[in-house]
Design an enzyme around this catalytic site. Sequence first.
Site, PDB file in Angstrom:
ATOM      1  CE  LYS A 213      55.257 -55.260  13.873  1.00  0.00           C
ATOM      2  NZ  LYS A 213      54.429 -54.155  14.406  1.00  0.00           N
ATOM      3  CD  GLU A 219      58.958 -66.095  24.573  1.00  0.00           C
ATOM      4  OE1 GLU A 219      58.276 -65.853  25.579  1.00  0.00           O
ATOM      5  OE2 GLU A 219      59.295 -65.216  23.750  1.00  0.00           O
ATOM      6  N   GLY A 273      50.259 -57.059  17.086  1.00  0.00           N
ATOM      7  CA  GLY A 273      50.422 -58.511  17.001  1.00  0.00           C
ATOM      8  C   GLY A 273      49.117 -59.280  17.059  1.00  0.00           C
ATOM      9  NE  ARG A 274      45.859 -56.360  21.774  1.00  0.00           N
ATOM     10  CZ  ARG A 274      46.897 -55.565  22.037  1.00  0.00           C
ATOM     11  NH1 ARG A 274      48.131 -56.016  21.874  1.00  0.00           N
ATOM     12  NH2 ARG A 274      46.701 -54.326  22.443  1.00  0.00           N
ATOM     13  CD  GLU A 360      48.960 -58.848  24.146  1.00  0.00           C
ATOM     14  OE1 GLU A 360      49.627 -59.754  24.682  1.00  0.00           O
ATOM     15  OE2 GLU A 360      48.986 -58.618  22.920  1.00  0.00           O
ATOM     16  CG  HIS A 391      28.585 -82.833  29.463  1.00  0.00           C
ATOM     17  ND1 HIS A 391      27.741 -83.702  30.111  1.00  0.00           N
ATOM     18  CD2 HIS A 391      27.983 -82.539  28.285  1.00  0.00           C
ATOM     19  CE1 HIS A 391      26.683 -83.943  29.352  1.00  0.00           C
ATOM     20  NE2 HIS A 391      26.801 -83.239  28.234  1.00  0.00           N
ATOM     21  CE  LYS A 516      57.608 -60.359  25.485  1.00  0.00           C
ATOM     22  NZ  LYS A 516      57.489 -59.586  24.233  1.00  0.00           N
TER      23      LYS A 516
END
Length: 568
Positions: A213, A219, A273-274, A360, A391, A516
């Site tokens: 954005k 990153e 964002g999510r 979050e 399993h 961060k």
Amino acid sequence: MGSSSLICDSESWKDLKFHVEDIKKTHLRELMADTERCKSMMVEFDGNLLDYSRQRATLDTLNKLLSLAEAAHVKDKINRMFNGERINSTENRSVLHVALRAPRDAVIKSDGKNVVPDVWGVLDKIREFSERVRSGAWVGATGKPLKDVVAIGIGGSFLGPLFVHTALQTDSEAIESAKGRQLRFLANVDPIDVARNIAGLSPETTLVVVVSKTFTTAETMLNARTLREWISSALGPQAVAKHMVAVSTNLTLVEKFGIDPNNAFAFWDWVGGRYSVCSAVGVLPLSLQYGFSIVEKFLKGAWSVDQHFYSAPFEKNIPVLLGLLSVWNVSFLGYPARAILPYSQALEKLAPHIQQVSMESNGKGVSIDGVPLPYETGEIDFGEPGTNGQHSFYQLIHQGRVIPCDFIGIVKSQQPVYLEGEVVSNHDELMSNFFAQPDALAYGKTAEQLLKENVPQHLVPHKTFCGNRPSISLLLPSLSAYNIGQLLAIYEHRIAVEGFVWGINSFDQWGVELGKSLASQVRKQLHVSRRKGEPIEGFNFSTTTVLSRYLQASADVPSDPSTLLPKM
């Protein structure tokens, strides 16, 4: 610091606290024997069937939870969200991801302005651009069609689109639309992730979508600079404009990076964002891979659930019921975790995406007014497709800690297989487990049953299952793009309902900021230690010791390195 009352001070909350003692005296074996109760705990919407009869809840529990929703003003909060009010108060923003999938003629306002035309302006731009790339009208710097896409983003700019992409990959209609194309997602700043994502690709035929954005996410931008170098070292710096596009609102930095601002696709502050998979964040890469028409079906599926969530009475409202039951499990029965168990390999990335959306959103310790909470919020989400999980961690779920489970089944397989002579088809084998596991958790197996089966006495304690372990079952008719959109919206709104009841802000994420800022201090130290040999200063003993070990053991890293790109 606010002074508003907390939901735990309400009579509805206190009533449920007393009610827990009644529920503790009742086993799911007894509850499941009540056919009328079970019948009333099934809800259907648009072919999707929710069965929550295996929750540790009676009809009285449900009435009390509905009273809690009323006390928490959940309906008012839903209306305020859809009306574009700034319910994300700590960031002073609307929460309007529902507008991202609204039909063209809908009216959804933020600050008095209908945002739907803006949304469709971007969607139309994505449709036109993706069709040009897919048809070969838009070509790379050497004139070759761009058949491979690498989308760079992290968190919500990665997990949601990856979930949808993985779910679509095995759908027959989507397969046909994606023939000859590849879509990859680069998220981790680890250079290994870069190497894996460009392995086997040629810069000549690759389009890179940078999703940020602000165009400042550390990153994402380092990965973007790395792929910019990969392209420009092979094709020249001028090729960047043909091979890289952006999803961003910062057109100044987009242009400075070397991307044509005309090839930037916008989204808005009211998109968290999510919650952004239905924006250009997800729609652009998914349209490049599958075509806009398939992605539009996904958006329509999400919108169908948006309308159901907004208008259905709470006793028949799937996201509301799921949200209230999660509050019941976390805050009253004391179960801190939830297992998401899709009996479909195509949904293997559902749990990681919902993990972010949920943890979050609701991993908060203060109310929306800043008051410390005397009760726990949020859930620890994890999961794996069935039958793989059986399993792996089901042992703990059956005989260890109690973890409420979401079982998700699909009526029609995306890729049916039939073998002559087999008792059932492969999908029936899968679904046999989908139907069996919830009952196994609910009923368990008693010592008396084991003794009747002549199990040796010394093994009885080991083979006893106490049962009484809650779950819900959600049965979808298929896993088309439309159904994938529905599933996404069900979880998004369920999580919002939990936050509405707990009285927290489910739409900010200040908890990700501290790490961060500390990382930026370490980054500066690594720079001056590598380049100038300066000693480590300003860190505690532990960090200083480990940092020193890291620098000493990696002393072969050049102090002023020339460009080196990964090779696989």
